[in-house]
Write an enzyme that holds these catalytic residues in place. Structure first.
Site, PDB file in Angstrom:
ATOM      1  N   HIS A  19     -28.355  11.633  -5.748  1.00 44.06           N
ATOM      2  CA  HIS A  19     -28.281  10.163  -5.648  1.00 44.06           C
ATOM      3  C   HIS A  19     -26.991   9.674  -4.993  1.00 44.06           C
ATOM      4  CE1 HIS A  19     -31.899   8.770  -8.002  1.00 44.06           C
ATOM      5  NE2 HIS A  19     -31.883  10.054  -8.289  1.00 44.06           N
ATOM      6  N   THR A  20     -26.362  10.518  -4.222  1.00 45.09           N
ATOM      7  CA  THR A  20     -25.138  10.089  -3.534  1.00 45.09           C
ATOM      8  C   THR A  20     -25.455   9.361  -2.235  1.00 45.09           C
ATOM      9  OG1 THR A  20     -25.051  12.253  -2.495  1.00 45.09           O
ATOM     10  CG2 THR A  20     -23.653  11.927  -4.433  1.00 45.09           C
ATOM     11  N   ASP A  21     -26.647   9.603  -1.676  1.00 42.16           N
ATOM     12  CA  ASP A  21     -26.868   9.119  -0.294  1.00 42.16           C
ATOM     13  C   ASP A  21     -26.784   7.598  -0.185  1.00 42.16           C
ATOM     14  OD1 ASP A  21     -29.402   8.845  -1.480  1.00 42.16           O
ATOM     15  OD2 ASP A  21     -30.503   9.774   0.192  1.00 42.16           O
ATOM     16  N   GLY A 107     -45.161  15.208  -5.124  1.00 44.83           N
ATOM     17  CA  GLY A 107     -44.669  14.832  -6.448  1.00 44.83           C
ATOM     18  C   GLY A 107     -43.731  15.864  -7.054  1.00 44.83           C
ATOM     19  N   LEU A 110     -39.691  17.333  -3.411  1.00 47.19           N
ATOM     20  CA  LEU A 110     -39.351  18.134  -2.227  1.00 47.19           C
ATOM     21  C   LEU A 110     -39.539  17.327  -0.952  1.00 47.19           C
ATOM     22  CD1 LEU A 110     -41.032  21.508  -3.258  1.00 47.19           C
ATOM     23  CD2 LEU A 110     -38.648  20.827  -3.535  1.00 47.19           C
ATOM     24  N   SER A 111     -39.624  16.013  -1.100  1.00 41.56           N
ATOM     25  CA  SER A 111     -39.704  15.114   0.051  1.00 41.56           C
ATOM     26  C   SER A 111     -40.952  15.298   0.873  1.00 41.56           C
ATOM     27  CB  SER A 111     -38.510  15.310   0.975  1.00 41.56           C
ATOM     28  OG  SER A 111     -37.391  14.845   0.362  1.00 41.56           O
ATOM     29  N   ASP A 157     -33.486  12.703   2.820  1.00 49.75           N
ATOM     30  CA  ASP A 157     -34.721  13.465   3.001  1.00 49.75           C
ATOM     31  C   ASP A 157     -35.079  13.589   4.478  1.00 49.75           C
ATOM     32  OD1 ASP A 157     -34.617  13.222   0.281  1.00 49.75           O
ATOM     33  OD2 ASP A 157     -36.209  11.732   0.146  1.00 49.75           O
TER      34      ASP A 157
HETATM   35  C1  GLA Z   1     -34.894  11.012  -3.367  1.00 53.71           C
HETATM   36  C2  GLA Z   1     -34.539  10.009  -2.266  1.00 53.71           C
HETATM   37  C3  GLA Z   1     -33.268  10.459  -1.538  1.00 53.71           C
HETATM   38  C4  GLA Z   1     -32.142  10.723  -2.526  1.00 53.71           C
HETATM   39  C5  GLA Z   1     -32.630  11.629  -3.646  1.00 53.71           C
HETATM   40  C6  GLA Z   1     -31.614  11.802  -4.736  1.00 53.71           C
HETATM   41  O1  GLA Z   1     -35.217  12.247  -2.803  1.00 53.71           O
HETATM   42  O2  GLA Z   1     -35.601   9.917  -1.372  1.00 53.71           O
HETATM   43  O3  GLA Z   1     -32.905   9.475  -0.601  1.00 53.71           O
HETATM   44  O4  GLA Z   1     -31.634   9.514  -3.026  1.00 53.71           O
HETATM   45  O5  GLA Z   1     -33.818  11.153  -4.253  1.00 53.71           O
HETATM   46  O6  GLA Z   1     -30.470  12.404  -4.266  1.00 53.71           O
END
Ligand code: GLA
Length: 362
Positions: A19-21, A107, A110-111, A157
């Site tokens: 959650h740093t982005d 879900g 893994l984006s 992601d």
């Molecule tokens: C999800 C969001 C990303 C990022 C992560 C946590 O994957 O899509 O942008 O915030 O959570 O790092």
């Protein structure tokens, strides 16, 4: 004549920097060898046709004035959103059909959504000969998710899916937009373990955490949590709401762990990197509260498994998967060990995905 083309975009694991982005921070990830493939062709009529092997609902909508789809067809929004954003930026886009295939578990954190976006974007670029710089492409895909789908994710992601390199991690500085690749220790493999409980980003928790981080930055009088050091946060602790303090402590700690993680990678020190992963998970569990009992069980089990360097939840959290850095020669054995113990302890059926870091989208 219709043109046809194929593209492929991988999923990613977030290795450190949770959650740093969206806090203008830093993050380490890797693209993985699970991906979305998009095959498609141009259409003479101005329509968008999206089909996938993972849904029986075929989508066939007018390209002009695309609206968000609800219900069964909602998965197609990630593809349609890309078309919307390309058009908003005045790229010359005509009708298209796309057939999506994926071996990327949805879900799982893994984006799969970013992979859908990037695969669609790459396909449309090929079909309509669009020239787009890779970082700009990542931003267009993020806008599809932020402004069309409505998830306020950061850039992690999409950048990972585009800038991944086999054998390497992706480093992203979300403020300067510096992107780099850093070799992963050669004797290591990545083990994703899906806890069997889906993760739901299109839900309130992610956006709520984001708001809490912004509230923390405001309380600390800085533009973003990126601007706060651990020392500064401790000095301000007394005047912060305890919950806001914990959210900030997670982000500030994660940024520091990313820099420490880079040092460890540069030394080829998988053990030190893994230790940072365990600490990261603990901070998710206690500070950011984006873990779940299932993910905690997986990390605890992994910690006792010989051959595991480190383990943590990966991605948004609230379900989904853990990522472990594992001695390459033991990855199958570790996967079996975690699988058996996890089911025995929680009664859930999880699933292991031994992975390799992989090249980004073609
Ligand atoms: C999800 C969001 C990303 C990022 C992560 C946590 O994957 O899509 O942008 O915030 O959570 O790092």
């Amino acid at each position: 004549m219709n043109h046809s083309a194929t593209s492929r975009a991988p999923g990613r694991v977030e290795l450190l920097g949770n959650h740093t982005d969206y806090n203008e921070g830093v993050v380490l990830s890797a693209a993985i060898n699970y991906a979305v493939t998009a095959r498609g062709e141009t259409l003479p009529e101005r329509r968008a046709r999206v089909n996938s092997e993972f849904s029986s609902e075929a989508v066939d909508v007018a390209l002009d004035g695309l609206d968000l789809l609800a219900g069964e067809s909602a998965w197609a929004n990630y593809s349609l959103g890309v078309a919307v954003m390309l058009r908003e930026e005045n790229y010359q886009l005509g009708g298209f059909s796309v057939q999506l295939e994926s071996n990327l578990p949805a879900g799982a954190g893994l984006s799969s959504s970013a992979a859908l976006e990037v695969a669609t974007a790459r396909l449309l670029m090929k079909l309509y000969s669009l020239k787009i710089d890779p970082l700009h492409l990542a931003k267009i895909c993020r806008r599809a998710e932020n402004d069309f789908v409505g998830v306020k994710c950061g850039l992690l992601d999409q950048v990972s899916s585009i800038f991944g390199k086999k054998g390497q991690a992706v480093y992203l500085d979300c403020r300067s937009e510096e992107i780099d690749n850093i070799p992963l220790p050669p004797d290591t493999a990545l083990l994703v373990f899906h806890c069997g409980v889906a993760h739901r980003l299109v839900g309130g928790e992610y956006n709520e955490r984001r708001e809490q981080c912004f509230a923390a930055a405001a309380a600390l009088g800085v533009p973003a949590l990126r601007d706060v050091t651990g020392e500064q946060l401790e000095a301000a602790r007394g005047r912060l709401d305890p919950l806001i303090y914990r959210r900030a402590a997670h982000i500030v700690g994660e940024n520091e762990r990313v820099f420490a993680g880079i040092e460890a990678l540069r030394r080829g020190d998988g053990k030190a990197f893994g230790e940072l992963m365990f600490i990261s998970h603990e901070s998710s569990r206690t500070n950011f509260e984006n873990s779940t009992p299932e993910l905690d069980a997986l990390v605890e089990i992994a910690r006792d498994e010989p051959g595991v360097y480190g383990s943590r939840l990966t991605g948004g959290g609230f379900g989904g998967a853990t990522i472990s850095l594992v001695e390459r020669s033991r990855v199958e054995e570790v996967a079996r060990g975690i699988d058996a113990k996890y089911t025995a302890r929680t009664g859930n059926r999880g699933r292991a995905y031994p992975c390799e870091s992989a090249d980004g989208a073609e």
